[in-house]
Design a protein around this motif. Structure first.
Motif, PDB file in Angstrom:
ATOM      1  N   PRO A   1      -5.987  12.694 -30.497  1.00  0.00           N
ATOM      2  CA  PRO A   1      -5.886  11.937 -31.756  1.00  0.00           C
ATOM      3  C   PRO A   1      -7.198  11.191 -31.968  1.00  0.00           C
ATOM      4  O   PRO A   1      -7.306   9.995 -31.710  1.00  0.00           O
TER       5      PRO A   1
ATOM      6  N   PRO B   1      -2.147  19.433 -17.648  1.00  0.00           N
ATOM      7  CA  PRO B   1      -3.561  19.052 -17.636  1.00  0.00           C
ATOM      8  C   PRO B   1      -3.946  18.139 -16.472  1.00  0.00           C
ATOM      9  O   PRO B   1      -5.054  18.265 -15.932  1.00  0.00           O
TER      10      PRO B   1
ATOM     11  N   TYR C   1       2.139  24.219  -7.558  1.00  0.00           N
ATOM     12  CA  TYR C   1       3.549  24.623  -7.678  1.00  0.00           C
ATOM     13  C   TYR C   1       4.050  24.190  -9.048  1.00  0.00           C
ATOM     14  O   TYR C   1       3.900  23.021  -9.419  1.00  0.00           O
TER      15      TYR C   1
ATOM     16  N   ARG D   1       7.430  24.709 -11.941  1.00  0.00           N
ATOM     17  CA  ARG D   1       8.747  25.318 -12.161  1.00  0.00           C
ATOM     18  C   ARG D   1       8.764  26.269 -13.347  1.00  0.00           C
ATOM     19  O   ARG D   1       9.678  27.075 -13.468  1.00  0.00           O
ATOM     20  N   TYR D   2       7.759  26.187 -14.211  1.00  0.00           N
ATOM     21  CA  TYR D   2       7.660  27.161 -15.295  1.00  0.00           C
ATOM     22  C   TYR D   2       7.048  28.456 -14.769  1.00  0.00           C
ATOM     23  O   TYR D   2       6.378  28.464 -13.740  1.00  0.00           O
TER      24      TYR D   2
ATOM     25  N   ILE E   1       3.170  21.934 -26.880  1.00  0.00           N
ATOM     26  CA  ILE E   1       2.329  21.843 -28.087  1.00  0.00           C
ATOM     27  C   ILE E   1       2.299  23.207 -28.789  1.00  0.00           C
ATOM     28  O   ILE E   1       2.016  24.215 -28.162  1.00  0.00           O
TER      29      ILE E   1
ATOM     30  N   GLU F   1      10.227  25.442  -8.160  1.00  0.00           N
ATOM     31  CA  GLU F   1      10.633  24.081  -8.501  1.00  0.00           C
ATOM     32  C   GLU F   1      10.729  23.235  -7.241  1.00  0.00           C
ATOM     33  O   GLU F   1      11.534  23.532  -6.348  1.00  0.00           O
ATOM     34  N   VAL F   2       9.902  22.220  -7.164  1.00  0.00           N
ATOM     35  CA  VAL F   2       9.971  21.322  -6.011  1.00  0.00           C
ATOM     36  C   VAL F   2      11.269  20.516  -6.153  1.00  0.00           C
ATOM     37  O   VAL F   2      11.570  19.985  -7.217  1.00  0.00           O
TER      38      VAL F   2
ATOM     39  N   TYR G   1      10.088  14.551 -18.536  1.00  0.00           N
ATOM     40  CA  TYR G   1      10.881  15.586 -19.224  1.00  0.00           C
ATOM     41  C   TYR G   1      12.303  15.167 -19.556  1.00  0.00           C
ATOM     42  O   TYR G   1      13.064  15.980 -20.051  1.00  0.00           O
TER      43      TYR G   1
ATOM     44  N   ASP H   1       4.612  12.391 -32.159  1.00  0.00           N
ATOM     45  CA  ASP H   1       3.931  13.689 -32.246  1.00  0.00           C
ATOM     46  C   ASP H   1       4.895  14.848 -32.013  1.00  0.00           C
ATOM     47  O   ASP H   1       4.745  15.917 -32.601  1.00  0.00           O
TER      48      ASP H   1
ATOM     49  N   GLU I   1      12.057  11.912 -15.018  1.00  0.00           N
ATOM     50  CA  GLU I   1      13.260  12.338 -14.288  1.00  0.00           C
ATOM     51  C   GLU I   1      13.361  11.486 -13.016  1.00  0.00           C
ATOM     52  O   GLU I   1      12.428  10.782 -12.655  1.00  0.00           O
TER      53      GLU I   1
ATOM     54  N   GLY J   1      -1.163  11.434 -14.262  1.00  0.00           N
ATOM     55  CA  GLY J   1      -0.695  11.962 -15.550  1.00  0.00           C
ATOM     56  C   GLY J   1       0.529  11.212 -16.043  1.00  0.00           C
ATOM     57  O   GLY J   1       0.785  10.057 -15.676  1.00  0.00           O
ATOM     58  N   ASP J   2       1.291  11.883 -16.907  1.00  0.00           N
ATOM     59  CA  ASP J   2       2.435  11.236 -17.566  1.00  0.00           C
ATOM     60  C   ASP J   2       3.442  10.662 -16.583  1.00  0.00           C
ATOM     61  O   ASP J   2       4.130   9.687 -16.899  1.00  0.00           O
TER      62      ASP J   2
ATOM     63  N   VAL K   1      -3.064  14.177 -23.536  1.00  0.00           N
ATOM     64  CA  VAL K   1      -3.724  15.172 -22.695  1.00  0.00           C
ATOM     65  C   VAL K   1      -5.024  14.602 -22.112  1.00  0.00           C
ATOM     66  O   VAL K   1      -5.310  14.758 -20.925  1.00  0.00           O
ATOM     67  N   VAL K   2      -5.792  13.918 -22.935  1.00  0.00           N
ATOM     68  CA  VAL K   2      -7.087  13.427 -22.460  1.00  0.00           C
ATOM     69  C   VAL K   2      -6.910  12.401 -21.324  1.00  0.00           C
ATOM     70  O   VAL K   2      -7.706  12.362 -20.386  1.00  0.00           O
TER      71      VAL K   2
HETATM   72  C1  LIG Z   1       5.653  18.293 -28.211  1.00  0.00           C
HETATM   73  C2  LIG Z   1       4.502  17.528 -27.654  1.00  0.00           C
HETATM   74  C3  LIG Z   1       3.307  17.492 -28.361  1.00  0.00           C
HETATM   75  C4  LIG Z   1       2.235  16.796 -27.859  1.00  0.00           C
HETATM   76  N1  LIG Z   1       1.071  16.799 -28.573  1.00  0.00           N
HETATM   77  C5  LIG Z   1      -0.014  16.173 -28.066  1.00  0.00           C
HETATM   78  C6  LIG Z   1      -1.246  16.193 -28.754  1.00  0.00           C
HETATM   79  O1  LIG Z   1      -1.349  16.733 -29.845  1.00  0.00           O
HETATM   80  N2  LIG Z   1      -2.314  15.584 -28.190  1.00  0.00           N
HETATM   81  C7  LIG Z   1      -2.233  14.977 -26.966  1.00  0.00           C
HETATM   82  O2  LIG Z   1      -3.248  14.472 -26.475  1.00  0.00           O
HETATM   83  N3  LIG Z   1      -1.063  14.914 -26.293  1.00  0.00           N
HETATM   84  C8  LIG Z   1       0.036  15.510 -26.807  1.00  0.00           C
HETATM   85  N4  LIG Z   1       1.220  15.461 -26.126  1.00  0.00           N
HETATM   86  C9  LIG Z   1       1.267  14.757 -24.820  1.00  0.00           C
HETATM   87  C10 LIG Z   1       0.645  15.623 -23.704  1.00  0.00           C
HETATM   88  O3  LIG Z   1       1.095  16.944 -23.820  1.00  0.00           O
HETATM   89  C11 LIG Z   1       0.981  15.050 -22.337  1.00  0.00           C
HETATM   90  O4  LIG Z   1       0.555  13.708 -22.300  1.00  0.00           O
HETATM   91  C12 LIG Z   1       0.276  15.817 -21.216  1.00  0.00           C
HETATM   92  O5  LIG Z   1       0.583  17.187 -21.254  1.00  0.00           O
HETATM   93  C13 LIG Z   1       0.657  15.244 -19.851  1.00  0.00           C
HETATM   94  O6  LIG Z   1       0.089  16.022 -18.844  1.00  0.00           O
HETATM   95  P1  LIG Z   1       0.723  16.098 -17.388  1.00  0.00           P
HETATM   96  O7  LIG Z   1      -0.139  17.059 -16.640  1.00  0.00           O
HETATM   97  O8  LIG Z   1       0.915  14.749 -16.856  1.00  0.00           O
HETATM   98  O9  LIG Z   1       2.196  16.717 -17.588  1.00  0.00           O
HETATM   99  P2  LIG Z   1       2.744  18.050 -18.253  1.00  0.00           P
HETATM  100  O10 LIG Z   1       1.806  18.633 -19.228  1.00  0.00           O
HETATM  101  O11 LIG Z   1       4.093  17.711 -18.718  1.00  0.00           O
HETATM  102  O12 LIG Z   1       2.853  19.063 -17.025  1.00  0.00           O
HETATM  103  C14 LIG Z   1       3.760  18.827 -15.968  1.00  0.00           C
HETATM  104  C15 LIG Z   1       4.085  20.122 -15.266  1.00  0.00           C
HETATM  105  O13 LIG Z   1       4.883  19.804 -14.125  1.00  0.00           O
HETATM  106  C16 LIG Z   1       5.876  20.808 -13.974  1.00  0.00           C
HETATM  107  N5  LIG Z   1       6.981  20.267 -13.194  1.00  0.00           N
HETATM  108  C17 LIG Z   1       7.813  19.242 -13.519  1.00  0.00           C
HETATM  109  N6  LIG Z   1       8.713  19.034 -12.520  1.00  0.00           N
HETATM  110  C18 LIG Z   1       8.466  19.956 -11.578  1.00  0.00           C
HETATM  111  C19 LIG Z   1       9.062  20.263 -10.317  1.00  0.00           C
HETATM  112  N7  LIG Z   1      10.094  19.581  -9.843  1.00  0.00           N
HETATM  113  N8  LIG Z   1       8.554  21.293  -9.590  1.00  0.00           N
HETATM  114  C20 LIG Z   1       7.498  22.018 -10.057  1.00  0.00           C
HETATM  115  N9  LIG Z   1       6.902  21.760 -11.253  1.00  0.00           N
HETATM  116  C21 LIG Z   1       7.360  20.750 -11.985  1.00  0.00           C
HETATM  117  C22 LIG Z   1       6.253  21.146 -15.401  1.00  0.00           C
HETATM  118  O14 LIG Z   1       6.847  22.429 -15.445  1.00  0.00           O
HETATM  119  C23 LIG Z   1       4.893  21.099 -16.108  1.00  0.00           C
HETATM  120  O15 LIG Z   1       4.275  22.354 -16.134  1.00  0.00           O
HETATM  121  C24 LIG Z   1       2.339  16.116 -26.621  1.00  0.00           C
HETATM  122  C25 LIG Z   1       3.548  16.121 -25.933  1.00  0.00           C
HETATM  123  C26 LIG Z   1       4.631  16.811 -26.441  1.00  0.00           C
HETATM  124  C27 LIG Z   1       5.931  16.788 -25.714  1.00  0.00           C
END
Ligand SMILES: Cc1cc2nc3c(=O)[nH]c(=O)nc-3n(C[C@H](O)[C@H](O)[C@H](O)COP(=O)(O)OP(=O)(O)OC[C@H]3O[C@@H](n4cnc5c(N)ncnc54)[C@H](O)[C@@H]3O)c2cc1C
Ligand code: SF4
Length: 480
Positions: free
Chosen positions: A100, A158, A177, A179-180, A191, A220-221, A244, A300, A405, A442-443, A451-452
């Motif tokens: 953004p 990311p 690892y 789960r997808y 996205i 899946e861990v 999630y 979003d 979760e 991350g999240d 994402v950034v």
């Molecule tokens: C619909 C949507 C739109 C978005 N649009 C934007 C945008 O436009 N711009 C922006 O900057 N941000 C956007 N975001 C936010 C952004 O996508 C997240 O902040 C970012 O992806 C977080 O990254 P992450 O790596 O922490 O987690 P995630 O991207 O959620 O990745 C986590 C991974 O962990 C895996 N996982 C979870 N539990 C387990 C388990 N027990 N065992 C194995 N694997 C597991 C999941 O399968 C997933 O692949 C959006 C979010 C959503 C939901």
């Protein structure tokens, strides 16, 4: 031939890459704007005022060297611009597409403050790195000298991918690892393609695979291995699982058929884009085609749902949000895009109940008004006794956001410290959790974010894990 001079913001207007016409773009899931053509990128980069203190860079979570790569772009030195932009980011072309920018780099551009319209930083960033991919300037991932230590990364979003890349460069065996069945996390399945086309994500993943990072997909861990087992197999573990757990709506009728979760809807749509068989889409449950769709939420995710529903051929799409336009969390740019594509926003409204019995046929909505500011400073919505109305709907999408979760239970790791929101607690300095050698990023640490920020966290946590692993190796050598 481009004019390579800089500081052109007074006599050169701001120009983003042209968006495709709404009726045309609503027919497909391609990104809505093509990237710049030459010399437009150079011209736009040349609007930069080259500030001594670049606020754009300060407000970019990655602290990208923005004025420097804008200058190189304006001078036509694209390869150098790419190398500089790549030095601070593992995914510049992805951030260029989906950050953004109005709240980050561009929103803090000095030219914006002076009323001339910010430099189009994100669009130039996307242009530079897309060009680099096409020209073959993106180098393969070269692993550092092998250290004989291995790392588990749980989650291929990311945060996990960025940490994995930096750790591999430092010579670790890295196992991811997820789960997808495909890597990328929300970049892949959350996205939609009209914001981020999937080949852009997949080429990043392929580069990491080619660099020797081992991906364990559909793993899946908690189900396929416990946290303890991972800790025994690896020298350090990173939790990067994202958030999630969809926030619930407490209203009568919410269990009816036709009331669905946003992520289930978006994931089904993204899977169809990959050509997967998706029974819940094919039987119509997660397909908006021909339906009157109501999306509930103002972030979003809600914006992505309304625009996906348009592309699936919905008969009508309405977005219900309990505050007004000025107080919504989603990006104004996305609201404009959605409105152009025919989405109707019903501001100051909230679902009171879902009508229709077994299968939803409509939403009974309360009118809302804004009261006094709440703890976050935003004016809190309250029910306006003056009004209420019904909206017909045969698909209702709940997009109220996500929480963490219950990882201690899921991972069989009761000692893993979490906050009262369920996000994982880390030491601010080391980013290590309450478990020795287990880090988080991350999240899952920040709560739903961007994402950034996930990329930034991945970078920071990799540096901290590297420090930890070096100390562990050195302690092992001393003990031997
Ligand atoms: C619909 C949507 C739109 C978005 N649009 C934007 C945008 O436009 N711009 C922006 O900057 N941000 C956007 N975001 C936010 C952004 O996508 C997240 O902040 C970012 O992806 C977080 O990254 P992450 O790596 O922490 O987690 P995630 O991207 O959620 O990745 C986590 C991974 O962990 C895996 N996982 C979870 N539990 C387990 C388990 N027990 N065992 C194995 N694997 C597991 C999941 O399968 C997933 O692949 C959006 C979010 C959503 C939901
Ligand atoms: S990463 Fe995001 S905030 Fe930083 S320069 Fe790129 S688009 Fe702007």
């Amino acid at each position: 031939m481009a004019d390579t001079s800089l500081l052109k913001f007074v006599d050169r207007d701001q120009a983003y890459p042209a968006k495709r016409e709404p009726e045309i773009r609503a027919e497909d899931f391609r990104e809505i704007a093509d990237r710049y053509a030459m010399p437009d990128a150079e011209d736009q980069a040349g609007r930069c005022s080259q500030c001594g203190v670049p606020y754009c860079s300060v407000h970019c979570p990655l602290h990208n060297h923005i004025p420097d790569w804008l200058r190189l772009t304006a001078e036509g030195r694209l390869r150098e611009a790419y190398e500089l932009s790549n030095a601070t980011s593992t995914m510049p072309e992805i951030c260029g597409r989906i950050c953004p920018q109005d709240r980050l780099c561009e929103g803090n551009c000095v030219i914006e403050f002076s009323g001339h319209g910010a430099v189009t930083i994100g669009a130039v960033e996307k242009f530079i790195t897309d060009t680099a991919w096409e020209e073959g300037w993106v180098e393969p991932l070269v692993p550092g000298a092998a250290r004989g230590q291995s790392v588990a990364v749980i989650g291929a979003g990311p945060a996990g991918l960025s940490a994995a890349e930096y750790l591999r460069v430092n010579g670790y065996d890295v196992h991811i690892y997820d789960r997808y069945d495909r890597a990328g996390g929300l970049l892949t399945y959350g996205i939609p393609g009209f914001k981020l086309e999937k080949p852009v994500v997949m080429r990043r993943v392929e580069r990491l695979k080619a660099g020797g990072i081992v991906f364990h997909e559909s793993f899946e861990v908690g189900r396929d291995a416990s946290m303890d087992e991972l800790r025994q197999r690896h020298d350090a573990v990173l939790i990067a699982t994202g958030v999630y757990r969809a926030r619930a709506i407490k209203a009568p009728g919410v269990e009816a058929d036709g009331v669905v979760d946003a992520l289930a809807f978006l994931t089904a749509s993204n899977r169809k884009g990959f050509g997967d068989a998706v029974p819940a889409f094919d039987d119509g449950s997660l397909n908006a085609a021909g339906k009157h769709v109501v999306v509930i939420g103002g972030g979003d995710t809600a914006m992505d749902c309304v625009r996906t529903a348009v592309r699936q051929g919905a008969a009508s799409v309405k977005c219900l949000y309990r505050r007004d336009r000025a107080n919504m969390p989603g990006s104004q740019r996305e609201v404009t895009n959605a409105e152009e594509e025919g989405v109707e926003f019903v501001w100051l409204s909230a679902p009171e109940s879902f009508v229709g019995g077994e299968t939803v046929t409509g939403v009974k909505a309360s009118a809302m008004r804004l009261g006094a500011p709440d703890a976050s400073g935003r004016r809190a919505p309250e029910i306006d006794p003056a009004g209420g109305f019904d909206i017909p709907a045969d698909l209702v999408i709940k997009a109220l956001g996500f929480d963490a979760e219950d990882l201690p239970t899921l991972f069989g790791a009761r000692e893993l410290g979490v906050t009262r929101w369920g996000t994982v607690l880390v030491d601010n300095k080391t980013l290590m959790t309450s478990l020795d050698g287990v880090f988080a990023a991350g999240d899952i640490v920040r709560g739903a974010s961007l994402v950034v920020w996930a990329i930034r966290d991945g970078r920071d946590v990799a540096a901290s894990m590297h420090k930890y692993l070096k100390a562990k190796a050195s302690a092992g050598r001393k003990a031997a």
